[in-house]
Design an enzyme around this catalytic site. Structure first.
Site, short mmCIF file in Angstrom:
data_model
loop_
_atom_site.label_atom_id
_atom_site.label_comp_id
_atom_site.label_asym_id
_atom_site.label_seq_id
_atom_site.Cartn_x
_atom_site.Cartn_y
_atom_site.Cartn_z
CG ASP A 160 -16.58 -1.70 54.12
OD1 ASP A 160 -16.12 -1.11 55.11
OD2 ASP A 160 -15.97 -1.78 53.03
CG LEU B 275 -15.67 -5.99 51.82
CD1 LEU B 275 -15.75 -7.51 51.67
CD2 LEU B 275 -15.20 -5.66 53.25
CB SER C 191 -10.48 15.05 57.87
OG SER C 191 -9.08 15.23 57.85
CE1 TYR D 279 -10.24 11.99 53.56
CE2 TYR D 279 -8.74 13.42 54.78
CZ TYR D 279 -9.70 12.44 54.76
OH TYR D 279 -10.16 11.91 55.95
CE LYS E 255 -13.57 12.28 54.89
NZ LYS E 255 -14.37 11.24 55.52
NE ARG F 108 0.42 16.67 59.94
CZ ARG F 108 1.14 17.74 59.57
NH1 ARG F 108 1.60 18.57 60.48
NH2 ARG F 108 1.37 17.98 58.30
NE ARG G 226 2.71 13.88 53.10
CZ ARG G 226 2.10 13.06 53.96
NH1 ARG G 226 2.19 11.76 53.82
NH2 ARG G 226 1.41 13.54 54.97
#
Ligand code: UDP
Length: 327
Positions: free
Chosen positions: A31, A33, A117, A141, A145, A221, A282
């Site tokens: 990772d 970070l 996703s 995004y 994916k 959702r 949104r």
């Protein structure tokens, strides 16, 4: 059995690492970070701080460790940010995955489970969404994916790699023992934001759109608990290790809740009034996303245990109350 977990210091990654250690796996975490936290990685893991786009870093790791398989979380995950900084998302999510697959191929590691996703579907034509639905992302995004999935697919055809793409719906909740949870800076997700209002860190929650074609006008959702997601990664890994063929699995609870229902449940769990203010929609938010997780249940034997809305909010509330500033 030693498994490399990229992004193991992040939200879903750290819960999966914990579950893997409990299941008896040796875990190596890589990772950088940039969004994860060193404190989220248990001492029982071997930790490599570095970036998956750095081929030399990954090559050293694969040479030092005897890796049997990979679980790949390392990626950016903010929908709004991806619209503003698309190339940053292509670089980290797509190029990072390319370098990882090159290094896996070079070191004869042929099994990978990775975070995809529900965003790969875009605006769905049918609810609940099955894995066979068209992939037509409405934000960058989700597009990265989808590209990651396609890259796996072509690499699998060329090299014999086997992969499982796990398409999460809305990951949420926290470890029931209160020691791990969600910490994003800035926070954009509904449940942590609602709980920050209950915690006194925000004065109100914005409801993005109240004129959707849903019973109460707010978006619906499918909220799935992070510990259930963690379990699904282990089941998908075991499926591939016993010879299962490459495929994608939806991971959701199969139940949809509206923004208003989530806020109402948070009021009940926290005992706080949680003022809500209606705002504009949104952009890019589909009205309703609910998974069919039938395939994960029948093929992997996945049984979500923590994904009741009350359990999600109770575990998340325990975490936010005890860690208001995250790790
Ligand atoms: N949402 C909201 N107010 C917020 C954050 C989110 O009304 O402050 C809504 C958002 O429009 C969506 C749902 O809550 O309908 C879940 O959003 P989140 O960002 O948590 O996850 P997403 O569905 O985008 O992955």
């Amino acid at each position: 059995m030693t498994i490399l977990v990229t992004g193991g210091a992040g939200y879903v990654g750290s819960h999966t690492v914990r579950a893997m250690l409990e299941a008896g796996y040796q875990v190596v975490v890589a990772d950088n970070l940039s969004t994860g936290f060193r404190a989220a990685v248990p001492a029982a893991c071997r930790f490599y701080e570095g970036d998956i786009r750095d081929a030399a870093f990954l090559a050293r790791l694969f040479e030092q460790e005897n890796i049997d398989g990979v679980i790949h979380f390392a990626a950016f995950s903010q929908v709004g940010e991806s619209g503003k900084l698309p190339l940053r998302y292509y670089d980290n999510n797509v190029s990072g995955t390319r370098v990882l697959l090159e290094q896996m191929t070079a070191h004869d590691v042929g099994t990978i489970v990775f975070s995809s996703s529900a965003a790969v579907y875009g605006e769905p034509e049918q609810i609940p969404i099955e894995e066979t639905a068209a992939l037509d992302p409405t934000n960058c995004y989700g597009e990265t994916k989808r590209v990651m999935e396609r890259m796996m697919c072509w690499t699998a055809a060329a090299t014999g790699l086997r992969y499982a793409a796990l398409r999460y719906f809305n990951a949420c909740g926290a470890h029931p023992d209160g020691s791990l949870g969600e910490a994003h800076f800035p926070e954009t997700h509904l449940i942590p934001l609602v709980l920050q209002v209950a915690n006194g860190q925000r004065s109100e929650i914005s409801v993005f759109g109240s004129d959707y074609p849903t019973p109460d006008g707010t978006c619906i959702r499918d909220y799935v608990h992070v510990c259930d997601l963690a379990q699904a990664h282990i089941l998908a890994l075991e499926y591939l290790l016993r010879g299962g063929e490459s495929t994608a699995f939806n991971l959701g609870s199969g139940q949809g809740f509206s923004v208003r229902e989530v806020i109402e449940e948070a009021r009940r769990v926290t005992g706080h009034a949680i003022p809500a203010v209606e705002k504009a929609r949104r952009s890019g938010d589909p009205a309703r996303l609910v998974a069919s997780s039938e395939k994960a249940q029948s093929t992997l034997g996945w049984r979500p245990r923590y994904s009741a809305l009350s359990t999600i909010l109770q575990t998340a509330w325990n975490w936010h109350r005890s860690h208001p500033m995250g790790f």
